[in-house]
Write a protein that holds these residues in place. Sequence first.
Motif, mmCIF file in Angstrom:
data_model
loop_
_atom_site.group_PDB
_atom_site.id
_atom_site.type_symbol
_atom_site.label_atom_id
_atom_site.label_comp_id
_atom_site.label_asym_id
_atom_site.label_seq_id
_atom_site.Cartn_x
_atom_site.Cartn_y
_atom_site.Cartn_z
ATOM 1 N N CYS A 46 43.371 30.682 25.503
ATOM 2 C CA CYS A 46 43.278 30.773 23.909
ATOM 3 C C CYS A 46 43.557 32.316 23.583
ATOM 4 O O CYS A 46 43.818 32.838 22.483
ATOM 5 C CB CYS A 46 42.283 30.313 23.292
ATOM 6 N N SER A 50 51.105 34.132 20.566
ATOM 7 C CA SER A 50 51.474 32.931 20.023
ATOM 8 C C SER A 50 52.302 33.403 18.762
ATOM 9 O O SER A 50 51.770 34.312 18.147
ATOM 10 C CB SER A 50 50.545 31.955 19.411
ATOM 11 N N LEU A 53 50.637 34.318 15.453
ATOM 12 C CA LEU A 53 49.355 33.958 15.595
ATOM 13 C C LEU A 53 48.935 32.664 15.216
ATOM 14 O O LEU A 53 47.771 32.330 14.821
ATOM 15 C CB LEU A 53 48.199 35.067 14.854
ATOM 16 N N SER A 54 49.859 31.747 15.495
ATOM 17 C CA SER A 54 49.673 30.281 14.916
ATOM 18 C C SER A 54 48.679 29.626 15.860
ATOM 19 O O SER A 54 48.251 28.411 15.603
ATOM 20 C CB SER A 54 51.239 29.494 15.337
ATOM 21 N N GLN A 55 48.586 30.044 17.183
ATOM 22 C CA GLN A 55 47.695 29.538 18.140
ATOM 23 C C GLN A 55 47.890 27.734 18.149
ATOM 24 O O GLN A 55 47.019 26.900 17.903
ATOM 25 C CB GLN A 55 46.131 29.812 17.806
ATOM 26 N N PRO A 56 49.230 27.407 18.526
ATOM 27 C CA PRO A 56 49.393 25.866 18.268
ATOM 28 C C PRO A 56 48.912 24.882 19.357
ATOM 29 O O PRO A 56 49.272 23.775 19.350
ATOM 30 C CB PRO A 56 50.966 25.943 18.199
ATOM 31 N N ARG A 58 47.192 22.682 21.687
ATOM 32 C CA ARG A 58 46.076 21.521 21.682
ATOM 33 C C ARG A 58 45.865 21.110 22.875
ATOM 34 O O ARG A 58 46.755 20.446 23.718
ATOM 35 C CB ARG A 58 46.461 20.511 20.829
ATOM 36 N N THR A 117 51.071 22.942 12.333
ATOM 37 C CA THR A 117 49.845 23.771 11.830
ATOM 38 C C THR A 117 50.307 24.759 11.143
ATOM 39 O O THR A 117 51.364 25.049 10.956
ATOM 40 C CB THR A 117 49.450 24.499 13.386
ATOM 41 N N THR A 118 49.359 24.970 9.854
ATOM 42 C CA THR A 118 49.897 26.124 8.939
ATOM 43 C C THR A 118 49.319 27.566 9.345
ATOM 44 O O THR A 118 49.572 28.398 8.663
ATOM 45 C CB THR A 118 49.180 25.757 7.688
ATOM 46 N N GLN A 119 48.520 27.602 10.327
ATOM 47 C CA GLN A 119 48.230 28.790 11.003
ATOM 48 C C GLN A 119 49.495 29.470 11.252
ATOM 49 O O GLN A 119 50.423 29.198 11.859
ATOM 50 C CB GLN A 119 47.591 28.730 12.377
ATOM 51 N N GLY A 120 49.203 31.146 10.939
ATOM 52 C CA GLY A 120 50.441 31.669 11.052
ATOM 53 C C GLY A 120 51.470 31.649 9.853
ATOM 54 O O GLY A 120 52.301 32.567 9.992
ATOM 55 N N HIS A 121 51.220 30.856 9.096
ATOM 56 C CA HIS A 121 52.145 31.013 7.714
ATOM 57 C C HIS A 121 53.450 30.945 8.135
ATOM 58 O O HIS A 121 54.345 31.461 7.304
ATOM 59 C CB HIS A 121 51.793 31.820 7.042
#
Length: 213
Positions: A46, A50, A53-56, A58, A117-121
């Motif tokens: 981890c 990414s 910074l989305s860290q997608p 899983r 994912t919405t992480q990282g916009h």
Amino acid sequence: MSGLPGFDADFRTRLRDLLKWRRDVRHFRRDPLSDETLHRLLQLACLSPSVGLSQPWRFVIVGSLTRRSAIRACFEACNAEALSNQEGERASLYARLKLAGLDDAPCQVAVFADRSTTQGHGLGRLTMPEMIEYSAVLAVHTLWLAARAEGIGVGWLSILDPLRVAEILDVSPEWTFIGYLCLGYPVDEHQTPILEQEGWEARRPLSEVVVYR
């Protein structure tokens, strides 16, 4: 820069050794891999870069014997189809290769990339949405190196039907299958990749993969 670790020549040499000794392992001892060890490796994975910074990534840890058996059946079907596409001596060689490691590896982890994912916009994904998958692949590589540094082998199994794997593991339809990893302690240690040992393929020199413009 303040706080930057010192990476000396000895460290760089050892890093090169780590890269050279990272192997795609297919023959595992059945010694168990502790939960603590797996957790530590996943934490290191981890730390991978990414997009946005989305860290997608899983990680699905597959412990169910029923699900493992279903994955094994999926591999056998896909492998039989792949074998049928080979001809002559190449088909004979393919049939001899051990391509799974599913029977002996004590730990099995499926890796997916979450495009929802919405992480990282959405940063960095407008023109290249596949960067989500590339980010998950980087996590696999980081995990691979971290495992190798602890004497743990990793086998990346790709001869699988992605939709069937997602169905077996009951994951979100928004997740893209990246690969199925077998982890455990190797039976043997070899610097030369097994496919090169068996004559399937050889590494290309740098001159063949670099283009100047």
